[in-house]
Design an enzyme around this catalytic site. Structure first.
Site, PDB file in Angstrom:
ATOM      1  N   ASN A  78      -4.548   1.816   6.334  1.00 30.42           N
ATOM      2  CA  ASN A  78      -3.968   2.920   5.576  1.00 30.42           C
ATOM      3  C   ASN A  78      -4.988   3.526   4.608  1.00 30.42           C
ATOM      4  O   ASN A  78      -6.183   3.282   4.738  1.00 30.42           O
ATOM      5  CB  ASN A  78      -2.682   2.503   4.855  1.00 30.42           C
ATOM      6  N   ARG A  79      -4.494   4.267   3.630  1.00 26.52           N
ATOM      7  CA  ARG A  79      -5.414   5.075   2.817  1.00 26.52           C
ATOM      8  C   ARG A  79      -5.694   4.477   1.442  1.00 26.52           C
ATOM      9  O   ARG A  79      -4.811   3.902   0.808  1.00 26.52           O
ATOM     10  CB  ARG A  79      -4.841   6.481   2.647  1.00 26.52           C
ATOM     11  N   HIS A 104      -8.184   3.889   6.871  1.00 31.05           N
ATOM     12  CA  HIS A 104      -8.391   2.746   7.771  1.00 31.05           C
ATOM     13  C   HIS A 104      -9.795   2.147   7.672  1.00 31.05           C
ATOM     14  O   HIS A 104     -10.364   1.695   8.677  1.00 31.05           O
ATOM     15  CB  HIS A 104      -8.096   3.161   9.220  1.00 31.05           C
ATOM     16  N   HIS A 174      -2.263  -0.688  15.088  1.00 32.32           N
ATOM     17  CA  HIS A 174      -1.846   0.720  15.081  1.00 32.32           C
ATOM     18  C   HIS A 174      -1.274   1.161  16.435  1.00 32.32           C
ATOM     19  O   HIS A 174      -1.485   2.299  16.862  1.00 32.32           O
ATOM     20  CB  HIS A 174      -3.045   1.597  14.690  1.00 32.32           C
ATOM     21  N   TYR A 176       1.216   2.665  19.094  1.00 30.64           N
ATOM     22  CA  TYR A 176       2.311   3.632  19.114  1.00 30.64           C
ATOM     23  C   TYR A 176       3.250   3.213  20.242  1.00 30.64           C
ATOM     24  O   TYR A 176       2.804   3.018  21.372  1.00 30.64           O
ATOM     25  CB  TYR A 176       1.809   5.032  19.462  1.00 30.64           C
ATOM     26  N   ASP A 244       5.544   9.638   7.954  1.00 26.53           N
ATOM     27  CA  ASP A 244       4.221   9.011   7.897  1.00 26.53           C
ATOM     28  C   ASP A 244       4.172   8.290   6.557  1.00 26.53           C
ATOM     29  O   ASP A 244       3.402   8.636   5.677  1.00 26.53           O
ATOM     30  CB  ASP A 244       3.124  10.075   8.018  1.00 26.53           C
ATOM     31  N   GLN A 281       4.367   0.855   7.668  1.00 22.58           N
ATOM     32  CA  GLN A 281       4.162   2.298   7.745  1.00 22.58           C
ATOM     33  C   GLN A 281       4.801   2.772   9.034  1.00 22.58           C
ATOM     34  O   GLN A 281       4.487   2.265  10.112  1.00 22.58           O
ATOM     35  CB  GLN A 281       2.656   2.622   7.771  1.00 22.58           C
ATOM     36  N   GLU A 307       3.280   0.085  11.501  1.00 19.54           N
ATOM     37  CA  GLU A 307       2.121  -0.672  11.032  1.00 19.54           C
ATOM     38  C   GLU A 307       2.521  -1.560   9.861  1.00 19.54           C
ATOM     39  O   GLU A 307       2.746  -1.075   8.759  1.00 19.54           O
ATOM     40  CB  GLU A 307       1.015   0.306  10.600  1.00 19.54           C
TER      41      GLU A 307
END
Ligand code: GLA
Length: 343
Positions: A78-79, A104, A174, A176, A244, A281, A307
């Site tokens: 993440n950020r 990331h 990560h 999907y 998100d 997330q 996530e």
């Protein structure tokens, strides 16, 4: 039950990339050494037809140009808002997003070819060392990820990491998911066991607020279709063009507990996510736009990422559960994706 290893790709930059195919009755999975990527997960639907429920690519080139599909992300998923302070010392991070934030941990663990081996008939173990100073973080980190496909159709991911200096550690996967193996996830239902979530600014960085989900589009405590509130007139939804966001999971972090349940009624497939992490997330693939497996276009909402993680920008947010680990202290975390098929 079996594992087969094969050569997946030869890259000038990364060397030989291996693929591990684990088969367990009706379920099978492919793991790649590059990015320690969970490349595919094949699950039968209620019609008996097997579908690959992960978005991704057929080639290494695809993965290199992708959006972390199935990759392990670390040392900080993440950020982060550009820097972290550890023991009073400030570390400037690689700002790989908008020149402002660190997403990331840049390419630290995802864009690396991990050392890999099989363990028994159901497990692949991958190890990667990241040097002191990588992406700006202090400490040389050794990370080990183990993927186990269990007899009852669960992918269990176990993460371990240790650093030689105090540092932040927060790993995730990560992948999907699309339980139909095609189309979009708007009619899949989602349940998330979270009474609160973390709103973010336009750069996806939190300001410290933990907001109750009650009476918002973020209330997934009772399962609802993912598309139901995807266009809600909520600033958080509008800014992200969907979800998100980090959900603050109920229950006690450190204990493996149910976090989320994704279900496709049409396919008769349910995926239950369990984790010991404090958060998850949910990213509904709002900006996806690239060719995927079989050359099929992956567009917005083609899949949903779940996530499991510490919250975004945790080191700069003392009000969040913390993930700074001491030199030599082990980071250990488990997440399971359990698949079940209607009879
Ligand atoms: C990355 C992140 C997602 C999302 C997208 C936006 O993939 O992991 O959560 O923010 O970027 O493009």
């Amino acid at each position: 039950m079996s594992i087969a290893v094969s050569k997946y790709a030869q890259s000038q930059e990364y060397g030989t990339v291996y693929a591990y195919d684990i088969t367990m009755g009706d379920f099978s999975a492919k793991i790649l050494s590059f990015g320690a990527t969970w490349q595919s997960m094949t699950v039968p639907g209620k019609d008996g037809r097997r579908r690959d429920v992960l978005l991704g690519f057929d080639t290494l080139e695809g993965l290199l140009g992708g959006d972390y599909e199935g990759m392990i992300v670390g040392r900080y998923a993440n950020r982060l808002s550009g820097s972290v302070t550890i023991n009073g010392e400030n570390f400037d991070l690689e700002k790989n997003e908008n020149g402002v934030t660190c997403l990331h941990s840049a390419k630290e663990f995802s864009f690396a070819n991990w050392a890999s081996r099989t363990v028994g008939e159901d497990t692949v173990e991958l190890i990667h060392y990241s040097p002191d100073g990588a992406s700006g973080f202090p400490g040389r980190v050794e990370a080990t990820v183990r993927y186990t496909l269990t007899a009852d159709g669960a992918m269990k991911i176990e993460y371990r990491a240790v650093s030689d200096k105090d540092t932040v550690l927060n790993f995730t996967n990560h992948a999907y998911f699309n339980l139909s193996g095609q189309g979009d996830i708007l009619t899949h239902t989602m349940k998330i066991n979270a009474a609160a979530y973390v709103p973010v600014d336009k750069l996806d960085i939190p300001w410290g607020e933990i907001r109750p989900v009650e009476n918002t589009a973020f209330d997934f405590r009772t399962a609802k279709p993912l598309g139901q509130d995807m266009n809600a007139p909520d600033e958080q939804i509008q800014n992200a063009r969907g979800y998100d966001h980090n959900f603050c999971l109920d229950g006690e972090a450190g204990t493996l507990r149910e976090a989320a349940v994704l279900r496709s009624e049409e396919d008769g497939i349910t995926m239950t996510v369990l984790t010991d992490n404090p958060g998850i997330q949910m990213y509904t693939g709002n900006f996806l736009d690239m060719p995927g497996k079989g050359g099929v276009h992956m567009g917005a909402y083609a899949g949903v990422a779940l996530e499991t993680q510490y919250y975004p920008d945790t080191p700069n947010r003392p009000e969040f559960p913390q993930c700074t680990f001491k030199a030599g202290e082990e980071y250990h975390s488990v997440t399971e994706y359990r698949f079940s098929v209607d009879k």
